[in-house]
Design a protein around this motif. Structure first.
Motif, short mmCIF file in Angstrom:
data_model
loop_
_atom_site.label_atom_id
_atom_site.label_comp_id
_atom_site.label_asym_id
_atom_site.label_seq_id
_atom_site.Cartn_x
_atom_site.Cartn_y
_atom_site.Cartn_z
N HIS A 332 0.86 -1.19 0.00
CA HIS A 332 0.00 0.00 0.00
C HIS A 332 0.89 1.24 0.00
O HIS A 332 1.67 1.44 0.94
N ILE A 333 0.79 2.03 -1.05
CA ILE A 333 1.54 3.28 -1.14
C ILE A 333 0.59 4.35 -1.69
O ILE A 333 -0.26 4.03 -2.54
N VAL A 334 0.71 5.56 -1.19
CA VAL A 334 -0.13 6.65 -1.69
C VAL A 334 0.63 7.30 -2.85
O VAL A 334 1.73 7.81 -2.67
N VAL A 335 0.04 7.23 -4.03
CA VAL A 335 0.74 7.72 -5.23
C VAL A 335 -0.20 8.52 -6.12
O VAL A 335 -1.43 8.42 -6.01
N THR A 336 0.39 9.29 -7.02
CA THR A 336 -0.40 9.92 -8.07
C THR A 336 -0.43 8.97 -9.25
O THR A 336 0.62 8.52 -9.73
N THR A 337 -1.65 8.64 -9.67
CA THR A 337 -1.86 7.69 -10.76
C THR A 337 -3.17 8.02 -11.46
O THR A 337 -3.89 8.91 -11.03
N LYS A 338 -3.48 7.28 -12.51
CA LYS A 338 -4.74 7.52 -13.23
C LYS A 338 -5.92 7.11 -12.35
O LYS A 338 -5.92 6.03 -11.76
N ASN A 339 -6.92 7.97 -12.26
CA ASN A 339 -8.05 7.79 -11.35
C ASN A 339 -8.77 6.44 -11.55
O ASN A 339 -8.93 5.68 -10.60
N ASN A 340 -9.20 6.18 -12.78
CA ASN A 340 -9.95 4.94 -13.05
C ASN A 340 -11.10 4.70 -12.09
O ASN A 340 -11.38 3.56 -11.71
N GLY A 341 -11.76 5.76 -11.65
CA GLY A 341 -12.95 5.59 -10.83
C GLY A 341 -12.72 5.57 -9.33
O GLY A 341 -13.68 5.50 -8.55
N ALA A 342 -11.47 5.61 -8.89
CA ALA A 342 -11.22 5.59 -7.43
C ALA A 342 -11.89 6.77 -6.75
O ALA A 342 -12.43 6.65 -5.65
N VAL A 343 -11.85 7.94 -7.40
CA VAL A 343 -12.54 9.13 -6.90
C VAL A 343 -13.62 9.45 -7.94
O VAL A 343 -13.36 10.12 -8.93
N PRO A 344 -14.84 8.93 -7.75
CA PRO A 344 -15.85 9.04 -8.80
C PRO A 344 -16.30 10.47 -9.10
O PRO A 344 -16.93 10.70 -10.13
N ASP A 345 -15.96 11.41 -8.23
CA ASP A 345 -16.31 12.81 -8.49
C ASP A 345 -15.37 13.48 -9.48
O ASP A 345 -15.58 14.64 -9.83
N LEU A 346 -14.32 12.77 -9.89
CA LEU A 346 -13.37 13.32 -10.86
C LEU A 346 -13.34 12.44 -12.11
O LEU A 346 -13.69 11.25 -12.04
N PRO A 347 -12.92 13.01 -13.27
CA PRO A 347 -12.89 12.21 -14.50
C PRO A 347 -12.06 10.93 -14.35
O PRO A 347 -11.07 10.91 -13.62
N VAL A 348 -12.46 9.89 -15.05
CA VAL A 348 -11.76 8.59 -14.94
C VAL A 348 -10.31 8.67 -15.39
O VAL A 348 -9.45 7.95 -14.89
N ASP A 349 -10.01 9.58 -16.36
CA ASP A 349 -8.65 9.58 -16.92
C ASP A 349 -7.75 10.65 -16.32
O ASP A 349 -6.64 10.86 -16.80
N CYS A 350 -8.20 11.34 -15.28
CA CYS A 350 -7.31 12.36 -14.70
C CYS A 350 -6.41 11.72 -13.65
O CYS A 350 -6.58 10.56 -13.28
N ALA A 351 -5.42 12.49 -13.20
CA ALA A 351 -4.52 11.99 -12.16
C ALA A 351 -5.08 12.34 -10.79
O ALA A 351 -5.58 13.44 -10.57
N VAL A 352 -4.99 11.37 -9.88
CA VAL A 352 -5.40 11.59 -8.49
C VAL A 352 -4.29 11.07 -7.59
O VAL A 352 -3.46 10.26 -8.03
N GLU A 353 -4.26 11.53 -6.35
CA GLU A 353 -3.31 10.96 -5.38
C GLU A 353 -4.11 10.13 -4.41
O GLU A 353 -4.92 10.67 -3.63
N VAL A 354 -3.93 8.82 -4.50
CA VAL A 354 -4.78 7.89 -3.76
C VAL A 354 -4.00 6.70 -3.22
O VAL A 354 -2.95 6.33 -3.76
N SER A 355 -4.57 6.07 -2.20
CA SER A 355 -4.06 4.80 -1.73
C SER A 355 -4.11 3.80 -2.87
O SER A 355 -5.13 3.68 -3.55
N SER A 356 -2.99 3.10 -3.09
CA SER A 356 -2.93 2.14 -4.19
C SER A 356 -2.12 0.93 -3.76
O SER A 356 -1.29 1.02 -2.86
#
Ligand code: NAD
Ligand code: G6P
Ligand code: MN
Ligand code: MN
Length: 435
Positions: A332-356
């Motif tokens: 488990h690392i918190v990284v900036t990566t492609k959203n792919n729905g992890a944060v549904p309030d943001l576009p699927v193809d944008c970058a988010v910083e999330v637990s991955s």
């Protein structure tokens, strides 16, 4: 063995990175490291490069550190390319800070006008690095630390069309290191869930029984406990009622938004005090001290003084990410990566910083779920500001940059904002070929 190429190798953080690789050598057997810099950073590269080699020589491992001012010499056959460069060095950062402050607005490395201009200088360079990687090391992973880490990483995916990229920040590492003790736990007993953008994320925490302990940590924040806030952020407390309602822990940088008035006043006070100056001016002193230490031919380990910089624990994020990709560890690392729905309030193809979970195919972001209106509003505003900045960085379009300035919450829109923008465009002309 693994070949690592580090761009911006002359950074004072290089010993931090070496320490992280030495610690993990058993799971990440490195063959060679190439530190790349440019003419402007030649002297720094030589000093810190020798220091890096001494660290390996003092370890049980036989690793050669190569130094070059030509990244095309370094890139062939790279497995991982890490980026930690600063276009224009600290002098450019100081302009990013001083020009907005001179108009009474925030001058900061990743927020407000300064952060937007750092992106404008950096994005053309990162895109040219990606072009070299396509040609010289098409299988390599790009591990980006260069700020503004979220926008820079997103540009690599969106405009560089390069998906093997992961963006990093030390802020989540610091939080996960210090928060567990505040409630009498250890990190391995807790489950952390982060979501948002770089320097604009929130997190929730659960104990080993699955009970949420977010509010316990929020309460601990008001008992004066060390919450792992980076050294560069002035610790103004958040409003407790706000956090309890939110039921999430904001990152350290949220202070610039939730306590904008006080953070601006503090920054202006330092800017106006000739004995203090902006953070960039303060850091210049620390950097000077660090390089004096690195010159010592007997120094072969990372010095304590590096902890004065905001990027402490950088290597825990970088080296752990690389080791997890290499050995498919699914850490488990918190990284900036492609959203792919992890944060549904943001576009699927944008970058988010999330637990991955990080493995051989890169980051698998963990679904966080929808945000409540207050946080949704903030994060959508910030993401769209970032998208305007990235577009302006690529097209050099004045109107697009003005849009970014006007939407940025740190900017009071109007004549002064446009003057700050114009002044920064002139101050950084040399590093803004697109404008
Ligand atoms: P620095 O001023 O020491 O710069 C590092 C090196 O980059 C310098 O030696 C410089 O010559 C070199 N450089 C500049 N342009 C280059 C180019 N085009 N190609 C190759 N090298 C180039 O910077 P620093 O204070 O060590 O910080 C390095 C970077 O890391 C910055 O972008 C900073 O914002 C970032 N940073 C990120 C985090 C994070 O959380 N992601 C934390 C701390 C620092
Ligand atoms: C950390 C951040 C970085 C930031 C840096 C500044 O807070 O995660 O992204 O820019 O430290 O540190 P400095 O010592 O250069 O002010
Ligand atoms: Mn950061
Ligand atoms: Mn505004």
């Amino acid at each position: 063995g693994v070949k690592i190429v580090t761009i911006g190798g002359g950074s004072s953080y290089t010993p931090e990175l070496m320490e992280g690789f030495i610690k993990r050598y058993d799971e990440l057997p490195i063959r060679e490291i190439w530190l790349c810099d440019i003419e402007e950073g030649k002297e720094k590269l030589e000093i810190v490069g020798k220091m890096a080699q001494r660290m390996w020589d003092a370890s049980p491992y036989d690793v050669k550190v190569h130094l070059t001012l030509d990244r095309r010499e370094a890139l062939p056959g790279a497995d991982f390319v890490t980026t930690q460069f600063r276009v224009g060095l600290l002098n450019a950062r100081i302009k990013d800070e001083r020009i907005p402050f001179s108009y009474g607005m925030l001058g900061q490395e990743t927020n407000g006008a300064g952060g937007m201009f750092k992106a404008l200088r950096t994005i053309p360079v990162i895109l040219s690095i990606v072009e070299d990687m396509k040609e010289l090391c098409p299988d390599a992973w790009l591990i980006n630390f260069t700020n503004p880490s979220g926008m820079v990483t997103e540009s690599v995916m969106k405009y560089g069309k390069w998906d093997k990229v992961i963006g990093l920040c030390n802020v989540p590492v610091g939080a996960m290191m210090d928060e567990p003790k505040t409630i009498g736990k250890t990190l391995d007993q807790l489950t952390y869930k982060f979501a948002g953008l770089n320097h604009f994320h929130w997190h929730k925490v659960f104990d080993e029984h699955g009970h949420e302990v977010t509010k316990d940590i929020i309460n601990a924040m008001y008992e004066g406990k060390d919450m792992g806030i980076p050294a560069n952020i002035h610790d103004i407390p958040f409003f407790k009622e706000q956090l309890l309602r939110m039921n999430m822990i904001p990152c350290g940088y949220h202070r610039y938004y939730y306590r904008e008035e006080e953070m601006l006043a503090h920054g202006l006070k330092e800017y106006n005090d000739p004995n203090v100056g902006t953070r960039g001016q303060q850091v210049q002193q620390t950097e000077h001290e660090l390089f004096e230490l690195y010159k010592d031919p007997n120094l072969d380990h990372k010095p304590e003084q590096l902890a004065k910089r905001g990027g402490a624990h950088y290597s825990d994020a970088a080296c752990e990410t690389i080791a997890s990709i290499y050995a498919n560890k699914l850490s488990h690392i918190v990284v900036t990566t492609k959203n792919n729905g992890a944060v549904p309030d943001l576009p699927v193809d944008c970058a988010v910083e999330v637990s991955s979970y990080i493995g051989s195919t890169g980051a698998r972001p963990i679904a966080f779920g929808p945000l409540e209106p207050a946080e949704r509003g903030w994060v959508q505003c910030m993401k769209n500001m970032e998208l305007c900045v990235e577009e302006a960085a690529v097209t050099g379009d004045y109107g697009t940059l003005l849009q970014a300035f006007i939407i940025n919450p740190q900017i009071v829109a109007g004549t002064k904002a446009k003057r700050i923008m114009d002044e920064l465009l002139i101050a950084h002309k040399k590093y803004l070929p697109q404008f």
